[in-house]
Motif scaffolding. Structure first.
Motif, PDB file in Angstrom:
ATOM      1  N   THR A  30       0.791  -1.149  -0.053  1.00 16.49           N
ATOM      2  CA  THR A  30      -0.030  -0.171  -0.072  1.00 16.49           C
ATOM      3  C   THR A  30       0.947   1.188   0.059  1.00 16.49           C
ATOM      4  N   ALA A  31       0.376   2.076  -1.018  1.00 17.79           N
ATOM      5  CA  ALA A  31       1.493   3.404  -1.089  1.00 17.79           C
ATOM      6  C   ALA A  31       0.516   4.533  -1.003  1.00 17.79           C
ATOM      7  N   CYS A  32       0.986   5.666  -1.059  1.00 22.82           N
ATOM      8  CA  CYS A  32      -0.006   6.901  -1.057  1.00 22.82           C
ATOM      9  C   CYS A  32       0.887   8.089  -1.833  1.00 22.82           C
ATOM     10  N   ALA A  33      -0.435   8.714  -2.677  1.00 24.78           N
ATOM     11  CA  ALA A  33       0.213   9.876  -3.338  1.00 24.78           C
ATOM     12  C   ALA A  33      -0.697  11.283  -2.822  1.00 24.78           C
ATOM     13  N   SER A  34       0.056  12.300  -3.212  1.00 27.49           N
ATOM     14  CA  SER A  34      -0.756  13.462  -2.503  1.00 27.49           C
ATOM     15  C   SER A  34      -0.755  14.535  -3.737  1.00 27.49           C
ATOM     16  N   VAL A  35      -1.762  15.236  -3.571  1.00 21.37           N
ATOM     17  CA  VAL A  35      -1.983  16.209  -4.775  1.00 21.37           C
ATOM     18  C   VAL A  35      -2.853  17.484  -4.100  1.00 21.37           C
ATOM     19  N   SER A  36      -2.759  18.753  -4.373  1.00 22.65           N
ATOM     20  CA  SER A  36      -3.474  19.938  -4.140  1.00 22.65           C
ATOM     21  C   SER A  36      -4.956  19.528  -4.535  1.00 22.65           C
ATOM     22  N   PHE A  37      -5.839  19.623  -3.547  1.00 22.49           N
ATOM     23  CA  PHE A  37      -7.101  19.371  -3.529  1.00 22.49           C
ATOM     24  C   PHE A  37      -7.899  20.169  -4.616  1.00 22.49           C
ATOM     25  N   SER A  38      -7.612  21.778  -4.162  1.00 22.59           N
ATOM     26  CA  SER A  38      -8.287  22.680  -5.066  1.00 22.59           C
ATOM     27  C   SER A  38      -7.481  22.622  -6.207  1.00 22.59           C
ATOM     28  N   GLY A  39      -6.300  22.479  -6.484  1.00 22.91           N
ATOM     29  CA  GLY A  39      -5.515  22.475  -7.664  1.00 22.91           C
ATOM     30  C   GLY A  39      -6.185  21.436  -8.521  1.00 22.91           C
ATOM     31  N   LEU A  40      -6.414  20.218  -8.102  1.00 19.95           N
ATOM     32  CA  LEU A  40      -7.028  19.227  -8.955  1.00 19.95           C
ATOM     33  C   LEU A  40      -8.097  19.544  -9.497  1.00 19.95           C
ATOM     34  N   ILE A  41      -9.232  20.066  -8.700  1.00 21.82           N
ATOM     35  CA  ILE A  41     -10.466  20.446  -9.243  1.00 21.82           C
ATOM     36  C   ILE A  41     -10.247  21.574 -10.386  1.00 21.82           C
ATOM     37  N   THR A  42      -9.384  22.705  -9.919  1.00 14.42           N
ATOM     38  CA  THR A  42      -9.384  23.622 -11.043  1.00 14.42           C
ATOM     39  C   THR A  42      -8.847  23.098 -12.268  1.00 14.42           C
ATOM     40  N   GLU A  43      -7.853  22.020 -12.163  1.00 14.45           N
ATOM     41  CA  GLU A  43      -7.263  21.403 -13.335  1.00 14.45           C
ATOM     42  C   GLU A  43      -8.199  20.447 -14.104  1.00 14.45           C
ATOM     43  N   LEU A  44      -9.124  19.940 -13.416  1.00 10.81           N
ATOM     44  CA  LEU A  44     -10.267  18.942 -14.034  1.00 10.81           C
ATOM     45  C   LEU A  44     -11.167  20.159 -14.752  1.00 10.81           C
ATOM     46  N   LEU A  45     -11.580  21.115 -14.319  1.00 12.10           N
ATOM     47  CA  LEU A  45     -12.375  22.151 -14.906  1.00 12.10           C
ATOM     48  C   LEU A  45     -12.005  22.780 -16.255  1.00 12.10           C
ATOM     49  N   LEU A  46     -10.734  22.329 -16.422  1.00 10.87           N
ATOM     50  CA  LEU A  46      -9.948  22.931 -17.779  1.00 10.87           C
ATOM     51  C   LEU A  46     -10.480  21.920 -18.876  1.00 10.87           C
ATOM     52  N   TYR A  47     -11.040  20.836 -18.460  1.00  9.15           N
ATOM     53  CA  TYR A  47     -11.322  19.674 -19.342  1.00  9.15           C
ATOM     54  C   TYR A  47     -12.765  19.526 -19.266  1.00  9.15           C
ATOM     55  N   LYS A  48     -13.827  20.479 -19.444  1.00  9.54           N
ATOM     56  CA  LYS A  48     -15.302  20.033 -19.403  1.00  9.54           C
ATOM     57  C   LYS A  48     -15.841  19.273 -20.256  1.00  9.54           C
ATOM     58  N   ASN A  49     -16.695  18.460 -20.086  1.00  6.12           N
ATOM     59  CA  ASN A  49     -17.305  17.644 -21.132  1.00  6.12           C
ATOM     60  C   ASN A  49     -18.184  18.424 -21.639  1.00  6.12           C
ATOM     61  N   ASN A  50     -18.293  18.761 -23.177  1.00 11.19           N
ATOM     62  CA  ASN A  50     -19.198  19.589 -23.719  1.00 11.19           C
ATOM     63  C   ASN A  50     -20.405  18.899 -24.396  1.00 11.19           C
ATOM     64  N   LYS A  51     -20.589  17.916 -23.858  1.00  7.93           N
ATOM     65  CA  LYS A  51     -21.743  16.942 -24.647  1.00  7.93           C
ATOM     66  C   LYS A  51     -23.015  17.442 -23.718  1.00  7.93           C
TER      67      LYS A  51
END
Length: 346
Positions: free
Chosen positions: A325-346
Motif C-alpha cells: 500500500t502506497a500513498c500519493a498526494s496532490v493539491s485538492f483545490s488545484g486538482l478541481i481547477t485542473e479538471l475544470l479545464l477539461y469540461k465535457n461539452n456533451k
C-alpha cells in the motif's frame, strides 16, 4: 498538468501468516486526526482477508492489527475478501468488498456503527450468467463489444460448467444519499456502471436487476476515452463531494508490450445527477514509475481505493504492484481547477 507527490509505501507485507504475500488496495476513511485503513491482506495461496491499520494524520502509522479484522465466513467469499472501500452515510459505515468463491468475484457489503464490528449483508450486485446478461443487456440496444471479450471466463466455464457468473466488482457507495436515496458505482468490465435512487438496499432483488440490466446502456456512467485507459476502466476511491461536483479517482488500464498498466485517473460527476460527467483529466493523475509500483506480485500497477483530505491536500491510498500500500498526494483545490479545464461539452 497537475503535480502529484509520491509519498511512498505506507504499509508493507509482514511475516504474519494472514498477510505474508501482500497488503494492498485499502479502504480509507478519516475520523478527526486519524485515518482508518482497511486493506486487503493476502496470505500464501492468494486467499485474502481484511486487515486494519490506523494512521495519525495521513501518513504515520499509529496502530496496526496483528490479526485480520474480517475473514471469510460464507461460500461467496470462501477464497477471499478483496479490495474494500468504505463510506459513512448518516450514522452507518458501509464497507464494500469483492467476495471471491474460487470461480466468481462479486460485490458484497458489510455495515458497522463503530469501525470495529461489522455485519455482513452478502452480495449486492446481480448474480447472473453471461448468457443471461447478454440477452438482457442487448434487449434494447447493442452493448460495447468489449463485454464479450472480458466476461466469458472460458477457463472457469470449462472447469465449472453452469457455475460461472458475470464478475461485478468495485462497488463504491456515494458518501451521502442523493434525494434521500442510495447511489453506488460498480463495474462489469470494461466500463463503470451506476445504480441510482435505491430507497432500501433490500430492494436490490433479482427482479430489480433484471429490469436494471434490461436497460443496461442507460446505467453506464463512464467508458474509456483516452489512451491510458483504452483497455478498460474501473471504480477507485469513494466520490468526494465538492462545490463543483463529485470528485472520483478511478483506475484506467492500458494493455502494453509488458502487459496491463494500471493508472490512477480523475473525473468530476454532477452532484445531483452523477450519471452526468462534468469533466475528466485526459491524462493519468499518476501512473507506475517508482520501483514499488513497477515490480511486485503484478507489475505496473497503481490501483487507487481510498482518499482523504487534510487541509487542502488530497491523499490517495493505492495498491502498488499488487503487493503493498502506497500513498500519493496532490493539491485538492488545484486538482478541481485542473479538471475544470477539461469540461465535457456533451
Amino acid at each position: 498538468m497537475i503535480k502529484v507527490k509520491k509519498e511512498g509505501v505506507i504499509i508493507a507485507k509482514t511475516v504474519l501468516p494472514f498477510e505474508n504475500e501482500g497488503v494492498l488496495n485499502p479502504a480509507a476513511i478519516r475520523e478527526g486526526d486519524f485515518v482508518h485503513l482497511f486493506y486487503r491482506a493476502v496470505r500464501t495461496g492468494n486467499n485474502s482477508s481484511i486487515g486494519y491499520c490506523r494512521l495519525k494524520g495521513p501518513l504515520q502509522i499509529d496502530h496496526r492489527n496483528t490479526e485480520p479484522l474480517l475473514v471469510p465466513e460464507f461460500d461467496y467469499e470462501s477464497h477471499g475478501m478483496e479490495d474494500p472501500r468504505i463510506v459513512k452515510i448518516e450514522n452507518l459505515y458501509y464497507l464494500t468488498y469483492t467476495g471471491f468463491d474460487g470461480v466468481n468475484a462479486l460485490g458484497c457489503l458489510a455495515i458497522s456503527t463503530d469501525l470495529n464490528h461489522f455485519e455482513k449483508k452478502g452480495i449486492i450486485v446481480p448474480q447472473i450468467s453471461f448468457a443471461a446478461f447478454d440477452q438482457l443487456a442487448e434487449k434494447e440496444s447493442p452493448i460495447n463489444e468489449k463485454y464479450f471479450r472480458y466476461n466469458q471466463h472460458n477457463s472457469d466455464l470449462e472447469k465449472n460448467p453452469g457455475k460461472s457468473l458475470v464478475w461485478d466488482k468495485n462497488v463504491i457507495f456515494f458518501p451521502r444519499k442523493i434525494g434521500g436515496k442510495f447511489y453506488f458505482l460498480h463495474r462489469i468490465r470494461p466500463e463503470i456502471q451506476i445504480v441510482v435512487g435505491v430507497e432500501n438496499l433490500e430492494d436490490l432483488t433479482a427482479a430489480f436487476y433484471e429490469d436494471y440490466l434490461s436497460h443496461f446502456n442507460d446505467h453506464v456512467v463512464l467508458t474509456s476515452r483516452f489512451d491510458h485507459e483504452i483497455s478498460y476502466i474501473g471504480g477507485g476511491c469513494p466520490p468526494i463531494e465538492t462545490a463543483q461536483g463529485w470528485l472520483h479517482i478511478y483506475h484506467g488500464v492500458k494493455d502494453g508490450l509488458e502487459g496491463y498498466v494500471y493508472s490512477a485517473c480523475a473525473v468530476l460527476l454532477d452532484l445531483e445527477n452523477p450519471q452526468h460527467e462534468i469533466a475528466r483529466l485526459p491524462y493519468p493523475l499518476f501512473q507506475p514509475e517508482m520501483t514499488w509500483e513497477l515490480k511486485g506480485e503484478v507489475n505496473n500497477v497503481c490501483f487507487p481505493t481510498g482518499a482523504v483530505v487534510f487541509d487542502d491536500t488530497l491523499y490517495i491510498y493505492y495498491g502498488a504492484a499488487d503487493e503493498r500500500t502506497a500513498c500519493a498526494s496532490v493539491s485538492f483545490s488545484g486538482l478541481i481547477t485542473e479538471l475544470l479545464l477539461y469540461k465535457n461539452n456533451k
